[in-house]
Design an enzyme around this catalytic site. Structure first.
Site, PDB file in Angstrom:
ATOM      1  N   GLU A 164      45.184  58.049  70.133  1.00 24.80           N
ATOM      2  CA  GLU A 164      43.874  57.454  69.849  1.00 24.80           C
ATOM      3  C   GLU A 164      43.870  56.889  68.439  1.00 24.80           C
ATOM      4  O   GLU A 164      44.378  57.516  67.505  1.00 24.80           O
ATOM      5  CB  GLU A 164      42.789  58.525  69.986  1.00 24.80           C
ATOM      6  N   GLU A 169      34.262  54.693  62.675  1.00 22.69           N
ATOM      7  CA  GLU A 169      33.212  55.625  63.055  1.00 22.69           C
ATOM      8  C   GLU A 169      32.277  55.778  61.871  1.00 22.69           C
ATOM      9  O   GLU A 169      32.730  55.951  60.734  1.00 22.69           O
ATOM     10  CB  GLU A 169      33.794  56.976  63.450  1.00 22.69           C
TER      11      GLU A 169
END
Length: 287
Positions: A164, A169
């Site tokens: 990932e 974010e």
């Protein structure tokens, strides 16, 4: 679709570039290998209320069966245009909203999910093997929100062996901080490896270009062309299991609640929207 668990804290790598580094030729964005033109792009120039093209985008749905999406999240993802649609002005808007009380949306808790949102992916449709992905977006802020732009590997493995890359974010109660992180077989959750950078104003005040350059045995994160972290295999813990030399697809979502951002409170504004201006893939991949 495999679940992922968002980190509760980030393991900052010693020697990473300092936040807000001075712009020099080494820090400015450069074309990805093979091409300075995107091999795939989504410009979201459809009519107001139109869903993103199903030729390129999947919509994931639910919460209960996904057990809070692995993070004890409180939103139920829908395929409703109220949660993800184009705005008629060249943008895709992903909106987290309070769910109507009568909706009774199945949640991983004993109660019903109090929020709705959307989670879009390009899995099995568009992927990047080598090059650069850029997403120009305005991110929502507020306690309990976690908008994310990220990638998962297409190697068929279970997470975290899947690999990932979190391109961006923004934890809602840290409105000026952008986190970029990688997760793999022995470095995941709070042991994910990454760094952060600081925006000049809250992430919901302006569009920024969030990007990752994915090169052989090197991943570099940047915001608005300024690089703030580079990951290479030597920065991984033993056995240095690098899993990023593969096709990886994109995900866009706005999560509400969960292990990292905590729950919303009375200060959190809803609806909370992530507005995406464009997505562009440069280099090599599948579309």
């Amino acid at each position: 679709m495999k679940h992922r668990v968002r980190p509760a804290a980030l393991m900052l790598v010693v020697g990473a570039l300092l936040t807000g580094c001075v712009s020099t030729p080494a820090d400015t964005r450069r074309p990805a290998p093979d091409s300075d033109r995107p091999f795939w792009q989504a410009e979201f120039d459809g009519a107001a209320g139109a869903r993103p093209s199903a030729a390129y985008w999947n919509t994931e749905i639910g919460n209960r069966d996904e057990q809070g999406w692995g993070n004890n999240e409180l939103q139920y993802y829908t395929d409703d245009a109220a949660n993800a649609a184009q705005d008629g002005s060249g943008h895709l808007v992903i909106t987290a909203k309070r769910a109507p009380e009568e909706a009774e949306l199945p949640c991983y808790t004993e109660d019903f999910c109090p929020f709705t949102s959307a989670r879009l992916t390009t899995a099995q449709k568009v992927s990047l093997r080598r090059g650069r992905v850029e997403v120009r977006a305005k991110m929502p802020t507020g306690k309990g929100l976690l908008p994310a732009i990220w990638m998962l590997g297409d190697n068929g493995e279970q997470w975290p062996r899947q690999g990932e890359i979190d391109i961006s974010e923004v934890v809602g109660n840290e409105p000026r901080t952008v986190y970029g992180t990688a997760h793999g077989p022995t470095y995941y959750n709070e042991n994910g490896i990454g760094d952060s950078t600081t925006l000049p104003a809250d992430a919901d005040q302006a569009f920024h270009t969030y990007a990752v350059e994915k090169e052989p045995h090197r991943i570099t994160w940047s915001v608005d062309g300024k690089r703030y972290f580079t990951l290479t295999p030597d920065k991984l813990p033993a056995p240095r299991d690098w899993v990023f030399e593969q096709d990886m697809h994109l995900l866009l979502n706005v999560a509400v609640g969960g292990d990292w951002p905590g729950s919303p409170d009375n200060s959190t504004r809803f609806p909370a929207a992530m507005t995406i201006d464009y997505v562009r893939f440069y280099g090599t991949g599948h579309s």
